[in-house]
Design an enzyme around this catalytic site. Structure first.
Site, PDB file in Angstrom:
ATOM      1  N   GLU A  47      25.244  36.005  41.126  1.00  0.00           N
ATOM      2  CA  GLU A  47      25.802  34.964  40.261  1.00  0.00           C
ATOM      3  C   GLU A  47      26.668  35.626  39.200  1.00  0.00           C
ATOM      4  OE1 GLU A  47      22.910  32.423  38.244  1.00  0.00           O
ATOM      5  OE2 GLU A  47      24.388  31.966  36.687  1.00  0.00           O
ATOM      6  N   ARG A  51      31.244  33.923  31.577  1.00  0.00           N
ATOM      7  CA  ARG A  51      31.004  34.174  30.152  1.00  0.00           C
ATOM      8  C   ARG A  51      31.979  35.163  29.564  1.00  0.00           C
ATOM      9  NH1 ARG A  51      24.392  34.538  30.201  1.00  0.00           N
ATOM     10  NH2 ARG A  51      24.188  32.697  31.515  1.00  0.00           N
ATOM     11  N   LYS A 135      18.452  24.612  38.847  1.00  0.00           N
ATOM     12  CA  LYS A 135      18.083  25.803  38.067  1.00  0.00           C
ATOM     13  C   LYS A 135      17.195  25.316  36.925  1.00  0.00           C
ATOM     14  CE  LYS A 135      20.568  28.845  34.820  1.00  0.00           C
ATOM     15  NZ  LYS A 135      21.361  30.075  34.847  1.00  0.00           N
TER      16      LYS A 135
HETATM   17  C1  3PG Z   1      20.976  32.693  32.818  1.00  0.00           C
HETATM   18  O1  3PG Z   1      22.080  32.287  32.544  1.00  0.00           O
HETATM   19  O2  3PG Z   1      20.411  32.367  33.856  1.00  0.00           O
HETATM   20  C2  3PG Z   1      20.252  33.517  31.809  1.00  0.00           C
HETATM   21  O3  3PG Z   1      21.070  34.000  30.825  1.00  0.00           O
HETATM   22  C3  3PG Z   1      19.466  34.618  32.398  1.00  0.00           C
HETATM   23  O4  3PG Z   1      18.458  34.816  31.525  1.00  0.00           O
HETATM   24  P1  3PG Z   1      17.875  36.246  31.253  1.00  0.00           P
HETATM   25  O5  3PG Z   1      18.981  37.031  30.611  1.00  0.00           O
HETATM   26  O6  3PG Z   1      16.690  36.029  30.352  1.00  0.00           O
HETATM   27  O7  3PG Z   1      17.477  36.843  32.582  1.00  0.00           O
END
Ligand code: 3PG
Length: 218
Positions: A47, A51, A135
């Site tokens: 993924e 960002r 999700k």
């Molecule tokens: C996402 O967008 O899925 C999260 O930022 C991932 O979260 P994490 O950095 O706690 O793994």
């Protein structure tokens, strides 16, 4: 592709993935070596989050230069992001949330798509637009496995990819939940490792994760 086959395809992708790294790519030149490092460690479904300014170009480079990677786009926030995702040839899209505007656009699009939910009402909105694979975000911060089990009471058939606060220590517990198809997170590609080009370290971490984690049973 009709709505059902689109969602089934996404469910298959997630099930086969077990783990989906959430990638934030700051420098375009990191994209291909990072994807190669992940794939070498057995982690193929990626993924790329929208960002950073280079995210779209990074995903394009991965798609053209790392054919074994299954590249999706994350942090899709609106219909424009969805159009850009489809245009670049991504295999799927993921959002942290579920606005009516985005759900409507995603339902009309051919792109396999998982909206983000953290509450029953958001889940109901996603289901009303045909999205039963979602999700769960931010998973740990929104109540963790207990919250997921509570949501699965009224909605036993939902399929979940939890992300947010998942790492080596708790990924297996999430994958053991009957509604979970795959877990997502940034722990397999720490920003410092990407910055320092520690591709071998990322591959080793992926190998360890893929060896120790049991795929979802559903
Ligand atoms: C996402 O967008 O899925 C999260 O930022 C991932 O979260 P994490 O950095 O706690 O793994």
């Amino acid at each position: 592709m009709n709505a059902t086959s689109k969602q089934e395809r996404l469910a298959d992708l997630f099930r086969q993935a077990t783990v989906i790294p959430v990638l934030t790519i700051e420098r375009l030149e990191d994209a291909v070596p990072l994807a190669k490092a992940l794939v070498a460690g057995g982690v193929r479904t990626l993924e790329v989050t929208l960002r950073t300014p280079v995210a779209i170009e990074a995903a394009k480079a991965m798609i053209s230069e790392v054919p074994d990677a299954i590249v999706g786009i994350g942090t899709i926030l609106n219909a424009d992001d969805l159009v850009r995702t489809e245009a670049l040839g991504a295999k799927f899209g993921i959002s942290p949330g579920a606005t009516p505007e985005l759900l409507k656009a995603a339902a009309a699009s051919r792109l396999p798509f998982a909206p983000g939910i953290a509450t029953a009402s958001e889940l109901m909105l996603a289901l009303a637009h045909g999205f039963d694979l979602v999700k769960f975000f931010p998973a740990e911060q929104s109540g963790g496995i207990k919250a997921l089990r509570a949501l699965a009471g009224p909605f036993p058939n939902i399929l979940i990819c939890p992300t947010g606060g998942i790492g080596e220590a708790n990924a297996a517990s999430w994958l053991a939940e009957p509604n979970v198809l795959a877990v997502g997170g940034s722990w397999l590609c720490p920003a410092a490792d990407i910055r320092n080009g520690n591709w071998a370290g990322i591959t080793a971490m992926c190998e360890r994760a893929m060896k120790s984690l049991k795929p979802a049973s559903r």
